[in-house]
Design a protein around this motif. Structure first.
Motif, PDB file in Angstrom:
ATOM      1  N   UNK A 183       0.775  -1.233   0.000  1.00 54.56           N
ATOM      2  CA  UNK A 183       0.000   0.000   0.000  1.00 54.56           C
ATOM      3  C   UNK A 183       0.802   1.276   0.000  1.00 54.56           C
ATOM      4  N   UNK A 184       2.079   1.186   0.300  1.00 56.45           N
ATOM      5  CA  UNK A 184       2.940   2.374   0.208  1.00 56.45           C
ATOM      6  C   UNK A 184       3.772   2.338  -1.066  1.00 56.45           C
ATOM      7  N   UNK A 185       4.534   1.296  -1.245  1.00 57.66           N
ATOM      8  CA  UNK A 185       5.475   1.213  -2.364  1.00 57.66           C
ATOM      9  C   UNK A 185       4.769   1.166  -3.719  1.00 57.66           C
ATOM     10  N   UNK A 186       3.650   0.462  -3.785  1.00 56.88           N
ATOM     11  CA  UNK A 186       2.973   0.254  -5.064  1.00 56.88           C
ATOM     12  C   UNK A 186       1.771   1.172  -5.278  1.00 56.88           C
ATOM     13  N   UNK A 187       1.540   2.115  -4.369  1.00 55.21           N
ATOM     14  CA  UNK A 187       0.319   2.929  -4.402  1.00 55.21           C
ATOM     15  C   UNK A 187       0.120   3.650  -5.727  1.00 55.21           C
ATOM     16  N   UNK A 188       1.073   4.471  -6.124  1.00 56.28           N
ATOM     17  CA  UNK A 188       0.905   5.292  -7.327  1.00 56.28           C
ATOM     18  C   UNK A 188       0.714   4.432  -8.574  1.00 56.28           C
ATOM     19  N   UNK A 189       1.512   3.368  -8.699  1.00 57.01           N
ATOM     20  CA  UNK A 189       1.433   2.510  -9.888  1.00 57.01           C
ATOM     21  C   UNK A 189       0.085   1.813  -9.980  1.00 57.01           C
ATOM     22  N   UNK A 190      -0.370   1.227  -8.882  1.00 56.27           N
ATOM     23  CA  UNK A 190      -1.623   0.476  -8.903  1.00 56.27           C
ATOM     24  C   UNK A 190      -2.815   1.397  -9.119  1.00 56.27           C
ATOM     25  N   UNK A 191      -2.868   2.487  -8.392  1.00 55.97           N
ATOM     26  CA  UNK A 191      -3.994   3.410  -8.549  1.00 55.97           C
ATOM     27  C   UNK A 191      -4.045   3.955  -9.971  1.00 55.97           C
ATOM     28  N   UNK A 192      -2.882   4.218 -10.539  1.00 53.83           N
ATOM     29  CA  UNK A 192      -2.818   4.763 -11.891  1.00 53.83           C
ATOM     30  C   UNK A 192      -3.352   3.834 -12.957  1.00 53.83           C
ATOM     31  N   UNK A 193      -3.496   2.561 -12.653  1.00 59.21           N
ATOM     32  CA  UNK A 193      -3.978   1.573 -13.616  1.00 59.21           C
ATOM     33  C   UNK A 193      -5.490   1.356 -13.536  1.00 59.21           C
ATOM     34  N   UNK A 194      -6.173   2.081 -12.642  1.00 60.48           N
ATOM     35  CA  UNK A 194      -7.586   1.818 -12.389  1.00 60.48           C
ATOM     36  C   UNK A 194      -8.464   3.038 -12.627  1.00 60.48           C
ATOM     37  N   UNK A 195      -9.760   2.776 -12.747  1.00 59.05           N
ATOM     38  CA  UNK A 195     -10.724   3.836 -13.038  1.00 59.05           C
ATOM     39  C   UNK A 195     -11.264   4.498 -11.781  1.00 59.05           C
ATOM     40  N   UNK A 196     -11.343   3.732 -10.712  1.00 55.83           N
ATOM     41  CA  UNK A 196     -11.954   4.203  -9.464  1.00 55.83           C
ATOM     42  C   UNK A 196     -11.156   3.653  -8.300  1.00 55.83           C
ATOM     43  N   UNK A 197     -11.106   4.399  -7.206  1.00 61.02           N
ATOM     44  CA  UNK A 197     -10.366   3.979  -6.020  1.00 61.02           C
ATOM     45  C   UNK A 197     -11.345   3.814  -4.861  1.00 61.02           C
ATOM     46  N   UNK A 198     -11.417   2.610  -4.330  1.00 63.71           N
ATOM     47  CA  UNK A 198     -12.289   2.283  -3.201  1.00 63.71           C
ATOM     48  C   UNK A 198     -11.401   2.155  -1.970  1.00 63.71           C
ATOM     49  N   UNK A 199     -11.624   2.999  -0.982  1.00 61.19           N
ATOM     50  CA  UNK A 199     -10.636   3.203   0.076  1.00 61.19           C
ATOM     51  C   UNK A 199     -11.237   3.013   1.468  1.00 61.19           C
ATOM     52  N   UNK A 200     -10.557   2.256   2.306  1.00 57.35           N
ATOM     53  CA  UNK A 200     -10.980   2.146   3.696  1.00 57.35           C
ATOM     54  C   UNK A 200     -10.887   3.501   4.395  1.00 57.35           C
ATOM     55  N   UNK A 201     -11.891   3.799   5.205  1.00 55.44           N
ATOM     56  CA  UNK A 201     -11.878   5.051   5.953  1.00 55.44           C
ATOM     57  C   UNK A 201     -10.760   5.128   6.970  1.00 55.44           C
ATOM     58  N   UNK A 202     -10.142   3.983   7.280  1.00 53.83           N
ATOM     59  CA  UNK A 202      -9.032   3.961   8.227  1.00 53.83           C
ATOM     60  C   UNK A 202      -7.812   4.723   7.715  1.00 53.83           C
ATOM     61  N   UNK A 203      -7.772   5.023   6.416  1.00 55.32           N
ATOM     62  CA  UNK A 203      -6.676   5.839   5.896  1.00 55.32           C
ATOM     63  C   UNK A 203      -6.665   7.216   6.531  1.00 55.32           C
ATOM     64  N   UNK A 204      -7.823   7.637   7.060  1.00 53.96           N
ATOM     65  CA  UNK A 204      -7.898   8.942   7.721  1.00 53.96           C
ATOM     66  C   UNK A 204      -7.058   8.970   8.991  1.00 53.96           C
ATOM     67  N   UNK A 205      -6.943   7.826   9.667  1.00 51.17           N
ATOM     68  CA  UNK A 205      -6.262   7.799  10.956  1.00 51.17           C
ATOM     69  C   UNK A 205      -4.866   7.184  10.906  1.00 51.17           C
TER      70      UNK A 205
END
Length: 245
Positions: A183-205
């Motif tokens: 989730x840290x190292x591959x974040x930009x690459x993986x998100x960049x390959x997708x149309x939508x990002x579904x994210x746990x609310x725990x990212x806030x904390x």
């Protein structure tokens, strides 16, 4: 300003406008066990059941607010104390969010601040497919940020799915045939390959929400869960949590 700091700023305005800083109000936050938090679901692979995360529950004038945490402590203080917390500390951030969720629920600002229970966590995922089909009908590829196995399995039946997680025990493994990336190292690459990002609310904390939003760019971002309930309402973030109480 970070998302969490923006939430804190708007929450502080509401607290002051309702004269809650001057009241002798105590917010007591206790980490709930998995059974206390979500009861007995049909499956046993929800993250909280692994023991690495717990739910903090704050009570304010009879109303409850919750947030996930990976720190197992109790906390007691006033809203004035809460606004002085260093939110770079993940436990403090969870305390703040659970307490804010309770207060905002009491004030009628937000609903669904308490985790669903028993059969409901499993029932949530099919509703997610209906929600995405309605709100984001053009979506074909989804990045799931924060492994939620039930969601991953259902999503994989309808979309091309990529999964990111921070738990070293999950990274490199598979769920529903989908490899779990870092989730840290591959974040930009993986998100960049997708149309939508579904994210746990725990990212806030856990200090990752700003990086996720930056990686998403103009892509739609849908948050799920209870932790981000109040922040989503005050900051206009899209949130999916149909069975929250």
């Amino acid at each position: 300003m970070s998302v969490l700091q923006s939430f804190k700023s708007k929450f502080a305005e509401i607290i002051k406008a309702n004269d809650l800083l001057t009241e002798s109000v105590q917010v007591i936050v206790k980490p709930l066990t998995a059974k206390q938090a979500i009861g007995t679901p049909d499956r046993q692979d929800f993250p909280i059941q692994k023991g690495k995360e717990r739910i903090l529950e704050a009570k304010f004038k009879g109303d409850a607010g919750q947030a996930f945490t990976d720190s197992f402590h109790d906390y007691e203080g006033t809203f004035a104390d809460l606004l002085e917390l260093d939110l770079d500390d993940r436990f403090n951030a969870s305390v703040f969010c659970s307490a804010a969720n309770a207060a905002l629920r009491h004030l009628g600002v937000v609903r669904g601040t308490v985790h669903c229970r028993d059969k409901e966590p499993t029932q949530c995922s099919p509703k997610l497919i209906e929600y995405l089909a309605d709100k984001h009908p053009e979506t074909k590829r989804i990045a799931l940020v924060g492994l939620q196995p039930a969601m991953c399995e259902v999503l994989a039946q309808h979309y091309e799915v990529s999964v990111l997680d921070l738990d070293p025990d999950n990274i490199g493994g598979q769920t529903a045939g989908v490899e779990i990336k870092d989730g840290r190292k591959d974040l930009a690459e993986v998100v960049g390959q997708n149309d939508l990002v579904l994210v746990t609310g725990s990212t806030l904390t856990n200090n990752t929400i700003d990086a996720v939003l930056a990686a998403a760019g103009q892509r739609p971002v849908v948050f799920f869960g209870i932790t981000i309930a109040g922040a989503a309402e005050l900051l206009g973030l899209e949130r999916f949590c149909p069975l929250g109480h």
